[in-house]
Design a protein around this motif. Structure first.
Motif, PDB file in Angstrom:
ATOM      1  N   TRP A 116       0.797  -1.049  -0.273  1.00 58.96           N
ATOM      2  CA  TRP A 116      -0.091   0.150   0.125  1.00 58.96           C
ATOM      3  C   TRP A 116       0.744   1.320   0.055  1.00 58.96           C
ATOM      4  O   TRP A 116       0.281   2.275   0.060  1.00 58.96           O
ATOM      5  CB  TRP A 116      -0.860   0.093   1.218  1.00 58.96           C
ATOM      6  N   SER A 117       2.406   1.092   0.003  1.00 58.02           N
ATOM      7  CA  SER A 117       3.095   2.354  -0.018  1.00 58.02           C
ATOM      8  C   SER A 117       3.043   2.922  -1.551  1.00 58.02           C
ATOM      9  O   SER A 117       3.780   1.914  -2.276  1.00 58.02           O
ATOM     10  CB  SER A 117       4.354   1.981   0.374  1.00 58.02           C
ATOM     11  N   ARG A 118       2.843   3.873  -1.736  1.00 56.73           N
ATOM     12  CA  ARG A 118       2.624   4.438  -3.089  1.00 56.73           C
ATOM     13  C   ARG A 118       4.104   4.927  -3.538  1.00 56.73           C
ATOM     14  O   ARG A 118       4.462   4.688  -4.711  1.00 56.73           O
ATOM     15  CB  ARG A 118       1.737   5.626  -3.348  1.00 56.73           C
ATOM     16  N   VAL A 119       4.960   5.304  -2.461  1.00 57.88           N
ATOM     17  CA  VAL A 119       6.047   5.704  -2.815  1.00 57.88           C
ATOM     18  C   VAL A 119       6.975   4.432  -3.503  1.00 57.88           C
ATOM     19  O   VAL A 119       7.680   4.709  -4.409  1.00 57.88           O
ATOM     20  CB  VAL A 119       6.554   6.290  -1.850  1.00 57.88           C
ATOM     21  N   GLU A 123       0.798  11.257   1.636  1.00 58.13           N
ATOM     22  CA  GLU A 123      -0.739  11.740   2.165  1.00 58.13           C
ATOM     23  C   GLU A 123      -1.671  11.189   1.502  1.00 58.13           C
ATOM     24  O   GLU A 123      -2.683  10.951   2.528  1.00 58.13           O
ATOM     25  CB  GLU A 123      -0.791  13.343   1.568  1.00 58.13           C
ATOM     26  N   LEU A 124      -1.636  10.677   0.127  1.00 59.63           N
ATOM     27  CA  LEU A 124      -2.485   9.649  -0.367  1.00 59.63           C
ATOM     28  C   LEU A 124      -2.847   8.364   0.474  1.00 59.63           C
ATOM     29  O   LEU A 124      -3.812   7.729   1.010  1.00 59.63           O
ATOM     30  CB  LEU A 124      -2.379   9.386  -1.829  1.00 59.63           C
ATOM     31  N   ASP A 125      -1.500   7.897   1.193  1.00 62.74           N
ATOM     32  CA  ASP A 125      -1.577   6.569   1.918  1.00 62.74           C
ATOM     33  C   ASP A 125      -2.273   6.871   3.254  1.00 62.74           C
ATOM     34  O   ASP A 125      -3.052   6.228   3.606  1.00 62.74           O
ATOM     35  CB  ASP A 125      -0.129   6.213   2.145  1.00 62.74           C
ATOM     36  N   GLY A 153       7.909  18.467  -8.156  1.00 60.37           N
ATOM     37  CA  GLY A 153       6.298  18.236  -7.816  1.00 60.37           C
ATOM     38  C   GLY A 153       5.943  17.599  -6.317  1.00 60.37           C
ATOM     39  O   GLY A 153       4.667  17.496  -6.054  1.00 60.37           O
ATOM     40  N   ARG A 154       7.034  17.669  -5.534  1.00 59.34           N
ATOM     41  CA  ARG A 154       6.668  17.138  -4.014  1.00 59.34           C
ATOM     42  C   ARG A 154       6.014  16.067  -4.093  1.00 59.34           C
ATOM     43  O   ARG A 154       5.069  15.607  -3.477  1.00 59.34           O
ATOM     44  CB  ARG A 154       6.165  18.253  -3.378  1.00 59.34           C
ATOM     45  N   LEU A 155       6.327  15.071  -5.114  1.00 58.90           N
ATOM     46  CA  LEU A 155       5.595  13.661  -5.323  1.00 58.90           C
ATOM     47  C   LEU A 155       5.594  12.711  -3.979  1.00 58.90           C
ATOM     48  O   LEU A 155       4.616  12.025  -3.844  1.00 58.90           O
ATOM     49  CB  LEU A 155       6.106  13.150  -6.618  1.00 58.90           C
TER      50      LEU A 155
END
Length: 218
Positions: free
Chosen positions: A38-41, A113-115, A105-107
Protein backbone atom coordinates in the motif's frame (compact mmCIF):
# COMPACT_ATOMS: atom_id res chain seq x y z
CA UNK A 1 5.88 -44.26 31.39
CA UNK A 2 6.44 -41.09 33.38
CA UNK A 3 9.57 -40.32 31.32
CA UNK A 4 7.66 -40.79 28.06
CA UNK A 5 4.84 -38.52 29.27
CA UNK A 6 7.36 -35.82 30.23
CA UNK A 7 8.98 -36.08 26.81
CA UNK A 8 5.56 -35.82 25.16
CA UNK A 9 4.67 -32.73 27.20
CA UNK A 10 7.99 -31.10 26.28
CA UNK A 11 7.37 -31.80 22.60
CA UNK A 12 3.87 -30.34 22.89
CA UNK A 13 5.19 -27.20 24.56
CA UNK A 14 7.90 -26.81 21.92
CA UNK A 15 5.33 -27.30 19.19
CA UNK A 16 3.02 -24.67 20.69
CA UNK A 17 5.91 -22.23 21.09
CA UNK A 18 6.92 -22.84 17.50
CA UNK A 19 3.36 -22.30 16.30
CA UNK A 20 3.08 -19.04 18.23
CA UNK A 21 6.44 -17.83 16.92
CA UNK A 22 5.51 -18.77 13.35
CA UNK A 23 2.14 -17.07 13.69
CA UNK A 24 3.80 -13.91 14.99
CA UNK A 25 6.30 -14.00 12.14
CA UNK A 26 3.52 -14.52 9.62
CA UNK A 27 1.56 -11.59 11.07
CA UNK A 28 4.65 -9.39 10.95
CA UNK A 29 5.35 -10.50 7.41
CA UNK A 30 1.77 -9.85 6.40
CA UNK A 31 1.92 -6.39 7.95
CA UNK A 32 5.16 -5.60 6.16
CA UNK A 33 3.74 -6.94 2.90
CA UNK A 34 0.62 -4.84 3.35
CA UNK A 35 2.74 -1.81 4.13
CA UNK A 36 4.89 -2.42 1.05
CA UNK A 37 1.85 -3.11 -1.08
CA UNK A 38 0.00 0.00 0.00
CA UNK A 39 3.02 2.32 -0.02
CA UNK A 40 2.57 4.41 -3.11
CA UNK A 41 6.14 5.72 -2.88
CA UNK A 42 7.58 2.19 -3.06
CA UNK A 43 5.17 1.29 -5.84
CA UNK A 44 6.09 4.41 -7.80
CA UNK A 45 9.81 3.72 -7.41
CA UNK A 46 9.30 0.13 -8.51
CA UNK A 47 7.30 1.20 -11.56
CA UNK A 48 9.90 3.81 -12.49
CA UNK A 49 12.73 1.30 -12.10
CA UNK A 50 10.90 -1.31 -14.19
CA UNK A 51 10.11 1.26 -16.87
CA UNK A 52 13.71 2.41 -16.91
CA UNK A 53 14.99 -1.15 -17.33
CA UNK A 54 12.56 -1.77 -20.20
CA UNK A 55 13.62 1.50 -21.76
CA UNK A 56 17.29 0.52 -21.45
CA UNK A 57 16.53 -2.85 -23.05
CA UNK A 58 15.33 -1.06 -26.15
CA UNK A 59 18.86 0.34 -26.53
CA UNK A 60 20.51 -3.08 -26.60
CA UNK A 61 23.94 -3.64 -28.05
CA UNK A 62 22.48 -5.42 -31.09
CA UNK A 63 20.26 -2.44 -31.88
CA UNK A 64 23.19 -0.10 -31.29
CA UNK A 65 25.45 -2.14 -33.56
CA UNK A 66 22.82 -2.26 -36.34
CA UNK A 67 22.47 1.51 -36.20
CA UNK A 68 26.25 1.94 -36.51
CA UNK A 69 27.13 -1.15 -38.56
CA UNK A 70 30.19 0.33 -40.35
CA UNK A 71 31.76 1.40 -37.07
CA UNK A 72 30.94 -1.95 -35.52
CA UNK A 73 32.64 -3.84 -38.33
CA UNK A 74 35.75 -1.72 -38.05
CA UNK A 75 36.07 -1.87 -34.25
CA UNK A 76 33.69 -4.23 -32.40
CA UNK A 77 35.42 -3.84 -29.03
CA UNK A 78 35.44 -0.07 -29.31
CA UNK A 79 31.76 -0.10 -30.24
CA UNK A 80 31.01 -2.26 -27.20
CA UNK A 81 32.84 0.22 -24.96
CA UNK A 82 30.94 3.13 -26.50
CA UNK A 83 27.66 1.30 -26.01
CA UNK A 84 28.47 0.64 -22.35
CA UNK A 85 29.25 4.31 -21.75
CA UNK A 86 26.09 5.29 -23.62
CA UNK A 87 23.92 3.03 -21.43
CA UNK A 88 25.51 4.35 -18.22
CA UNK A 89 25.02 7.96 -19.28
CA UNK A 90 21.45 7.27 -20.43
CA UNK A 91 20.57 5.56 -17.16
CA UNK A 92 22.10 8.37 -15.10
CA UNK A 93 20.35 11.07 -17.14
CA UNK A 94 16.92 9.41 -16.87
CA UNK A 95 17.33 8.83 -13.13
CA UNK A 96 18.28 12.48 -12.61
CA UNK A 97 15.23 13.61 -14.59
CA UNK A 98 12.94 11.35 -12.53
CA UNK A 99 14.50 12.58 -9.29
CA UNK A 100 14.10 16.20 -10.41
CA UNK A 101 10.43 15.67 -11.25
CA UNK A 102 9.83 14.04 -7.86
CA UNK A 103 11.44 16.96 -6.04
CA UNK A 104 9.80 19.72 -8.09
CA UNK A 105 6.35 18.16 -7.80
CA UNK A 106 6.84 17.09 -4.16
CA UNK A 107 5.58 13.74 -5.34
CA UNK A 108 6.86 11.72 -2.39
CA UNK A 109 5.05 13.81 0.23
CA UNK A 110 1.84 13.79 -1.83
CA UNK A 111 1.93 10.03 -2.25
CA UNK A 112 2.41 9.64 1.50
CA UNK A 113 -0.58 11.93 2.06
CA UNK A 114 -2.65 9.69 -0.21
CA UNK A 115 -1.59 6.68 1.87
CA UNK A 116 -2.69 8.46 5.03
CA UNK A 117 -6.02 9.43 3.47
CA UNK A 118 -6.62 5.85 2.39
CA UNK A 119 -5.86 4.52 5.87
CA UNK A 120 -8.11 7.17 7.42
CA UNK A 121 -10.90 6.25 5.00
CA UNK A 122 -10.60 2.58 5.95
CA UNK A 123 -10.79 3.45 9.64
CA UNK A 124 -13.80 5.70 9.09
CA UNK A 125 -16.99 3.76 9.88
CA UNK A 126 -19.20 6.25 8.03
CA UNK A 127 -20.27 5.19 4.54
CA UNK A 128 -18.58 6.88 1.60
CA UNK A 129 -20.45 9.49 -0.40
CA UNK A 130 -22.51 8.21 -3.30
CA UNK A 131 -24.48 10.23 -5.85
CA UNK A 132 -28.19 10.41 -5.21
CA UNK A 133 -29.12 10.39 -8.89
CA UNK A 134 -30.35 14.00 -8.77
CA UNK A 135 -27.58 16.20 -10.23
CA UNK A 136 -28.98 19.43 -8.76
CA UNK A 137 -29.10 17.96 -5.27
CA UNK A 138 -25.64 16.44 -5.56
CA UNK A 139 -24.19 19.70 -6.84
CA UNK A 140 -25.89 21.63 -4.06
CA UNK A 141 -24.65 19.23 -1.37
CA UNK A 142 -21.13 19.59 -2.74
CA UNK A 143 -21.09 23.35 -3.26
CA UNK A 144 -23.04 24.40 -0.16
CA UNK A 145 -20.29 23.53 2.38
CA UNK A 146 -17.73 25.15 0.10
CA UNK A 147 -19.69 28.38 -0.16
CA UNK A 148 -20.29 28.38 3.59
CA UNK A 149 -16.56 28.12 4.17
CA UNK A 150 -16.00 30.91 1.67
CA UNK A 151 -18.63 33.04 3.37
CA UNK A 152 -17.05 32.48 6.79
CA UNK A 153 -13.64 33.30 5.33
CA UNK A 154 -14.94 36.47 3.68
CA UNK A 155 -16.63 37.56 6.91
CA UNK A 156 -13.38 37.07 8.79
CA UNK A 157 -11.47 39.01 6.17
CA UNK A 158 -14.12 41.76 6.26
CA UNK A 159 -13.72 42.07 10.03
CA UNK A 160 -9.97 42.32 9.59
CA UNK A 161 -10.35 45.01 6.94
CA UNK A 162 -12.85 46.92 9.08
CA UNK A 163 -10.50 46.77 12.05
CA UNK A 164 -7.63 47.96 9.87
CA UNK A 165 -9.77 50.79 8.47
CA UNK A 166 -10.83 51.81 11.99
CA UNK A 167 -7.20 51.86 13.13
CA UNK A 168 -6.26 53.83 10.01
CA UNK A 169 -9.11 56.29 10.61
CA UNK A 170 -7.88 56.81 14.17
CA UNK A 171 -4.38 57.48 12.89
CA UNK A 172 -5.74 59.94 10.30
CA UNK A 173 -7.81 61.70 12.96
CA UNK A 174 -4.82 61.86 15.28
CA UNK A 175 -2.77 63.28 12.40
CA UNK A 176 -5.40 65.93 11.70
CA UNK A 177 -5.55 66.90 15.34
CA UNK A 178 -1.77 67.13 15.44
CA UNK A 179 -1.79 69.33 12.32
CA UNK A 180 -4.51 71.55 13.82
CA UNK A 181 -2.52 71.92 17.04
CA UNK A 182 0.60 72.74 15.05
CA UNK A 183 -1.30 75.36 13.02
CA UNK A 184 -2.67 76.83 16.25
CA UNK A 185 0.82 77.03 17.76
CA UNK A 186 2.16 78.63 14.58
CA UNK A 187 -0.70 81.14 14.53
CA UNK A 188 -0.14 81.98 18.21
CA UNK A 189 3.60 82.39 17.57
CA UNK A 190 2.92 84.68 14.61
CA UNK A 191 0.51 86.76 16.70
CA UNK A 192 3.10 87.05 19.46
CA UNK A 193 5.72 88.04 16.93
CA UNK A 194 3.41 90.68 15.43
CA UNK A 195 2.64 92.01 18.88
CA UNK A 196 6.35 92.17 19.67
CA UNK A 197 7.03 94.05 16.42
CA UNK A 198 4.20 96.49 17.15
CA UNK A 199 5.50 97.06 20.68
CA UNK A 200 9.00 97.54 19.36
CA UNK A 201 7.80 100.09 16.81
CA UNK A 202 5.85 101.96 19.52
CA UNK A 203 8.87 102.09 21.81
CA UNK A 204 11.04 103.28 18.96
CA UNK A 205 8.53 105.99 18.10
CA UNK A 206 8.36 107.17 21.73
CA UNK A 207 12.14 107.33 21.98
CA UNK A 208 12.38 109.33 18.80
CA UNK A 209 9.69 111.79 20.05
CA UNK A 210 11.44 112.31 23.38
CA UNK A 211 14.74 112.96 21.66
CA UNK A 212 13.17 115.55 19.38
CA UNK A 213 11.49 117.39 22.26
CA UNK A 214 14.75 117.53 24.24
CA UNK A 215 16.56 119.20 21.37
CA UNK A 216 13.99 122.01 21.08
CA UNK A 217 14.05 122.76 24.81
CA UNK A 218 17.78 123.47 24.64
Amino acid sequence: MEESEAVTQKETICTNDGDEASSQMSETGAASKAEGRWSRVKLFNKVMQTSLEKFIEQASFNTFAKAFRPLYKNNPLGMESVHKQFIEELRRSVQEDIHRLIEEGRLESKLKELDKLEIAAKNNPDPAWRPSGIPEQDLSSFLKPYYKKQEAYMRLELKKIQAENAALAQKVQAGRESIAQTEHRISATVDEWKASVTEFERLTSDLCSSDDSGVFDV
